[in-house]
Design an enzyme around this catalytic site. Structure first.
Site, short mmCIF file in Angstrom:
data_model
loop_
_atom_site.label_atom_id
_atom_site.label_comp_id
_atom_site.label_asym_id
_atom_site.label_seq_id
_atom_site.Cartn_x
_atom_site.Cartn_y
_atom_site.Cartn_z
N LYS A 24 0.84 -1.21 0.00
CA LYS A 24 0.00 0.00 0.00
C LYS A 24 0.86 1.26 0.00
CE LYS A 24 -1.63 1.64 4.03
NZ LYS A 24 -1.34 3.07 4.34
N ASN A 25 1.85 1.30 0.88
CA ASN A 25 2.61 2.54 1.02
C ASN A 25 3.63 2.75 -0.10
OD1 ASN A 25 1.11 3.16 3.21
ND2 ASN A 25 2.67 2.65 4.73
N CYS A 118 -5.04 13.27 13.63
CA CYS A 118 -5.06 11.91 13.13
C CYS A 118 -5.11 10.98 14.33
CB CYS A 118 -3.79 11.69 12.33
SG CYS A 118 -3.47 10.01 11.85
N ARG A 123 1.15 14.38 13.59
CA ARG A 123 1.52 14.26 12.18
C ARG A 123 1.53 15.56 11.38
NH1 ARG A 123 -1.09 8.89 9.70
NH2 ARG A 123 0.75 9.02 8.37
N ASP A 307 4.52 0.57 12.08
CA ASP A 307 3.32 -0.05 11.50
C ASP A 307 3.14 -1.51 11.93
OD1 ASP A 307 2.76 2.32 10.27
OD2 ASP A 307 3.47 1.71 8.28
N ARG A 399 -8.68 -0.10 4.48
CA ARG A 399 -7.82 0.89 3.84
C ARG A 399 -6.50 0.27 3.41
NH1 ARG A 399 -6.92 6.20 7.10
NH2 ARG A 399 -5.49 6.29 5.36
N1 EPU Z 1 6.93 14.56 10.79
C1 EPU Z 1 7.11 15.88 11.09
N2 EPU Z 1 6.96 16.79 10.07
C2 EPU Z 1 6.67 16.42 8.80
C3 EPU Z 1 6.50 15.08 8.50
C4 EPU Z 1 6.64 14.13 9.52
O1 EPU Z 1 7.37 16.25 12.24
O2 EPU Z 1 6.56 17.31 7.94
C5 EPU Z 1 7.07 13.55 11.86
C6 EPU Z 1 5.78 12.78 12.14
O3 EPU Z 1 4.93 13.49 13.02
C7 EPU Z 1 6.30 11.50 12.72
C8 EPU Z 1 7.61 11.27 11.95
O4 EPU Z 1 7.97 12.56 11.42
O5 EPU Z 1 6.62 11.68 14.08
C9 EPU Z 1 7.54 10.28 10.83
O6 EPU Z 1 6.42 10.54 10.01
P1 EPU Z 1 6.42 10.26 8.45
O7 EPU Z 1 6.32 11.53 7.72
O8 EPU Z 1 7.56 9.35 8.12
O9 EPU Z 1 5.06 9.47 8.27
P2 EPU Z 1 4.14 9.52 6.98
O10 EPU Z 1 4.98 9.72 5.80
O11 EPU Z 1 3.00 10.43 7.23
C10 EPU Z 1 4.32 6.97 6.42
C11 EPU Z 1 3.38 5.84 6.23
C12 EPU Z 1 2.79 5.44 7.57
C13 EPU Z 1 3.93 5.05 8.50
C14 EPU Z 1 4.94 6.18 8.60
C15 EPU Z 1 6.17 5.84 9.42
C16 EPU Z 1 2.58 6.19 3.99
C17 EPU Z 1 1.46 6.54 3.10
N3 EPU Z 1 2.33 6.23 5.29
O12 EPU Z 1 3.56 8.04 6.97
O13 EPU Z 1 1.95 4.33 7.35
O14 EPU Z 1 3.45 4.75 9.78
O15 EPU Z 1 5.38 6.57 7.29
O16 EPU Z 1 6.82 4.74 8.89
O17 EPU Z 1 3.65 5.83 3.54
C18 EPU Z 1 0.20 2.83 7.82
O18 EPU Z 1 0.42 2.27 6.74
O19 EPU Z 1 -0.56 2.33 8.69
C19 EPU Z 1 0.83 4.11 8.12
C20 EPU Z 1 0.37 4.94 9.06
#
Ligand code: EPU
Length: 420
Positions: A24-25, A118, A123, A307, A399
């Site tokens: 998915k991701n 969320c 996030r 995850d 999802r």
């Molecule tokens: N963060 C910030 N600022 C930003 C972006 C992220 O502070 O601008 C922080 C977040 O709050 C968090 C950390 O950085 O503490 C990591 O977040 P990340 O941005 O890596 O998460 P994401 O990209 O929103 C993806 C996956 C998630 C998975 C996370 C961590 C996708 C679509 N989603 O989310 O997947 O948990 O990386 O590995 O790729 C799931 O599949 O259930 C899921 C939630």
């Protein structure tokens, strides 16, 4: 509305084989990458899950077209009719933010609803925004929307303050079409990020990895079409591995990339489960009668994935002794704890830690899941809880898991989807 009804068993027995779907991701950013070119991007091994439908709806709203044939989707975005990702879609799926980079890079403008709170944590998306600003985009926040504009993005040196998966993906896509060279430091190196870079390079991008977590991107004027096979879903793989570790018997998990699940496999083996590779793309798992307590700390790849935290917690409720789980990625990712406690688990949350005491015999109950991985954990718990467990609000599960109940039933579990 639908729910899952599981008839669990302390002596759960699973056998046979299960096939893992595409990640998915990985498919979500790959579909967003379709916005970067007027040619066709063809993706195979796509999982048929709700989040994929949501991002394809978004592509169509923006003016792109797509066709699905089995597990292949062909996307074409010749031109766009809108540059806006609505609040409705972004609220349904935060990963909608992945269209921000491609839209501003190719069309010079993007309007994307700001994702709000969320279920798993605050996030923020500040790092996506700061990165795009460094590439020369002008960004303002108005009426709950991010408005981004740029004539043509320009390469820059950007160091992420914190590793972010979708942040790295947005910036890789944007930098691919920027003028000149971009260096991205402290990138997330999840396999899904790497898979996106492979697809972008097939489309004509010039992305090179330099060392552990630095990417060098030499921007090009245009990208073209490509065909790409999405990597297997390592979190679905991990979820089935935990199911195997909870059960007696053994089963084969096909269409996997064992290396992507290494941190989870290591912890499963330490807990007593037997996990063996069977050729290059399959794993065989067998549970142990005596699960050993483990401490787990989530961290960016190649560490233990956040995850998988909820699902692994279920296994630890079956281990003798105390296990401590530390969640370092998200600040509210323990919503499954209260539901697991309702099933009879002994778990206490202290700040970023969950203290699990076992072994507890679980008993079936009616539960509600509030996010995707929490739902998966409740399914696993239901499998080993005596009596009936009903899981409500399974739209979260849908999802990210493709018919998980059919796959589990194929292994011998008693689980059914019924109308709520
Ligand atoms: N963060 C910030 N600022 C930003 C972006 C992220 O502070 O601008 C922080 C977040 O709050 C968090 C950390 O950085 O503490 C990591 O977040 P990340 O941005 O890596 O998460 P994401 O990209 O929103 C993806 C996956 C998630 C998975 C996370 C961590 C996708 C679509 N989603 O989310 O997947 O948990 O990386 O590995 O790729 C799931 O599949 O259930 C899921 C939630």
């Amino acid at each position: 509305m639908e729910k899952l009804v599981i008839r669990g068993d302390h002596n759960l027995h699973l056998s046979g084989e299960v096939r893992i779907s595409g990640a998915k991701n990985a498919v979500l950013p790959a579909i967003a990458a379709g916005l970067l070119t007027s040619e066709e991007v063809r993706l195979s091994n796509i999982p048929r899950v709700k989040d994929v439908e949501t991002i394809l709806t978004l592509i169509a709203e923006l003016g792109g077209t797509y066709t699905i044939d089995g597990d292949t989707v062909a996307i074409r975005v010749s031109k766009i009719r809108s540059d806006e990702a609505s609040y409705e879609l972004v609220r349904a799926m935060r990963a909608s933010i992945l269209v921000l980079g491609p839209l501003v890079a190719r069309f010079g403008k993007a309007v994307v609803a700001l994702p709000g709170g969320c279920a798993i944590g605050s996030r923020p998306i500040d790092l996506h925004i700061a990165g795009l600003q460094k590439l020369g985009a002008t960004i303002s926040l108005e009426h709950g929307y991010i408005q981004a504009q740029a004539d043509r993005l320009r390469g820059a040196v950007i160091e992420f303050e914190k590793k972010t998966v979708t942040g790295t993906e947005n910036l890789l896509m944007a930098a691919a079409l920027a003028k000149g060279e971009t260096i991205l430091k402290n990138c997330a190196r999840e396999p899904e990020v790497a898979d996106l870079a492979v697809l972008l390079n097939k489309m004509g991008a010039k992305i090179e990895w330099m060392g552990e977590d630095t990417a060098r991107i030499r921007g090009v004027r245009e990208l073209g079409g490509a065909a790409h096979v999405i990597i297997p879903d390592r979190i679905e793989t991990g979820t089935f591995l935990v199911a195997g570790a909870l059960a007696s018997g053994d089963f084969l998990i096909r269409n996997v990339c064992p290396e992507h699940t290494a941190a989870v496999i290591e912890k499963l083996r330490a807990s007593g489960a037997i996990v063996e590779t069977d050729g290059e793309n399959a794993l065989r798992v067998a549970g142990s009668r005596e699960v050993k307590a483990q401490d787990i700390t989530t961290s960016p790849y190649p560490g233990f994935p956040t995850d998988m935290q909820a699902q692994f917690m279920v296994l630890l409720t079956q281990a003798a002794g105390t296990s401590i789980i530390t969640e370092t990625i998200f600040d509210r990712r323990f919503s499954h704890v209260n539901e697991l406690v309702r099933l009879g688990a002994s778990i206490e949350v202290q700040g970023d830690k969950a203290i699990v005491k076992g072994k507890t015999l679980l008993s079936g109950a009616e539960v509600i899941a509030t996010d995707l991985r929490a739902s998966a954990a409740l399914v696993l718990a239901g499998l080993v809880a005596t009596g009936e467990t009903t899981i409500n609000e399974i739209e979260h599960l849908d999802r990210g898991y493709e018919r998980i109940e059919d796959k589990l039933r194929g292994l011998g579990a008693s689980i059914e989807r019924v109308k709520a």
